[in-house]
Scaffold this active site. Structure first.
Site, PDB file in Angstrom:
ATOM      1  N   GLY A  59     -19.351  12.833 -10.499  1.00 43.34           N
ATOM      2  CA  GLY A  59     -20.007  12.034 -10.226  1.00 43.34           C
ATOM      3  C   GLY A  59     -20.800  12.850  -9.815  1.00 43.34           C
ATOM      4  O   GLY A  59     -21.341  13.893  -9.456  1.00 43.34           O
ATOM      5  N   GLY A 112     -15.333  11.758 -12.099  1.00 39.67           N
ATOM      6  CA  GLY A 112     -16.081  10.630 -12.450  1.00 39.67           C
ATOM      7  C   GLY A 112     -15.973  10.282 -14.062  1.00 39.67           C
ATOM      8  O   GLY A 112     -15.446   8.615 -14.275  1.00 39.67           O
TER       9      GLY A 112
END
Length: 361
Positions: free
Chosen positions: A75, A124
């Site tokens: 992320g 992520g």
């Protein structure tokens, strides 16, 4: 985890959406940041899955990444840092809710989702790849959940995967952020097939053009090769012995008592990362083992990540040291494992965000 991309890159579409034959292809295209996810990318992926869910012509969905460096480095933690420092926790919560909903959607999608976790796949990226129906790695894949190194904790359903890993390898991978190659990822349950990177284009074409009687997994299996021995599996004796200890402090003691050089090196790593992150992560992985499924693990993680974002200084400090000032010298608070409150893991898991992850009936 990754830095924010340049302004020039921000003008380029970050998710490419394509249809070829029976295949719907979603390509993360943020090459300079190794395809790190931001909210816009999460929303674009979700919208494409919405569009294709009722389309009988899309029999298989492929998720891959642009460039040669990796599928997805995680992320946009630099963006997370900016939100926290600016005092906008609601934006932080919004991103996690959208990201976790996408992770659950991938796991539950009616058409099989195939992911090429080629190259770097972290944080992520594990959320996108780890819950897909068919998970492909290559000889250049490197998978990891290195969140403790920035004063954070594995999320995106990572604790669910880590909790199911053999023996105590889940605790080891979670606390150290150690990288897995293809053989390790297959052994730990983070991947299903190893396909040489040189054959991924051919596999992509086969997925698109194969007849409806050739399921996605069988199509991939025809290209897969034996990964060879896993170094992670070979290390099980000392990993299981040390990481079965009740607390982080006891894990360190056992590591120091082991004769293996790798055990001592692992202790060195643990003494460099956030003590608070270690204690909370150990509690989270072990709690995930008793949860009923991925959605429950995501809900547990949602409370945990907002506990870090809203109450703990180590997350901002860790991102500052790694990605902002890049001095690599974080000042953790508390500074040592011995100073961590013994009840910190239970406190972290008990945190309830103001807005729930899943909409209540």
């Amino acid at each position: 985890m990754s830095e924010t991309a340049t302004s020039a890159e921000s003008e380029h579409p970050r998710v490419r959406v394509e249809r070829t034959g029976r295949l719907g292809r979603l390509t993360l295209d943020r090459v300079r940041a190794i395809n790190a996810l931001d909210l816009g990318m999460v929303e674009a992926l979700s919208a494409a899955l919405d569009d294709w869910e009722g389309d009988a012509g899309v029999e298989i969905v492929l998720l891959d990444g642009a460039g040669d460096r990796g599928f997805c480095a995680g992320g946009d933690v630099r963006g997370l840092y900016d939100q926290i420092v600016a005092g906008h926790p609601e934006e932080t919560a919004r991103f996690f809710r959208a990201e976790y909903a996408l992770d659950a959607r991938i796991a539950e999608y009616p058409a099989p989702i195939v992911v090429f976790a080629d190259g770097i796949t972290m944080g992520g990226g594990i959320g996108l790849a780890g819950h897909a129906a068919v998970r492909v790695v290559s000889e250049r894949s490197r998978l990891a959940m290195p969140e403790t190194r920035i004063g954070f904790t594995p999320d995106v359903g990572g604790t669910w995967l880590l909790g199911q890993a053999p023996g105590r390898t889940g605790e080891y991978l979670a606390l150290t952020g150690a990288s897995m190659d293809a053989a390790d990822a297959l052994y730990a349950g983070f991947a299903d097939h190893l396909v040489p990177s040189a054959q991924l284009d051919e596999l992509r074409e086969a997925l698109a053009m194969g007849g409806g009687d050739l399921p996605a997994d069988e199509c991939v299996r025809a290209f897969s090769i034996d990964p060879g021995p896993s170094r992670l599996e070979a290390a099980r004796p000392w990993i299981d012995d040390a990481f079965s200890a009740e607390t982080v402090g006891e894990i360190l003691q056992r590591l120091r008592a082991r004769p293996e050089a790798e055990a001592s090196a692992t202790a060195d790593v643990l003494e460099e990362v956030s003590p608070t992150a270690l204690a909370a992560t150990l509690a989270a992985v072990r709690a995930a083992r008793s949860l009923p499924g991925l959605r429950a693990a995501l809900e547990q993680e949602y409370g945990l990540v907002l506990w870090f974002a809203l109450t703990q200084p180590d997350l901002v400090e860790g991102i500052r040291a790694q990605l902002v000032d890049k001095d690599r010298t974080p000042a953790w608070r508390p500074a040592s494992i011995a100073e961590v409150d013994p009840g910190i893991g239970a406190e972290a898991l008990a945190f309830r965000p103001p807005q729930p992850l899943w909409a209540r009936p």
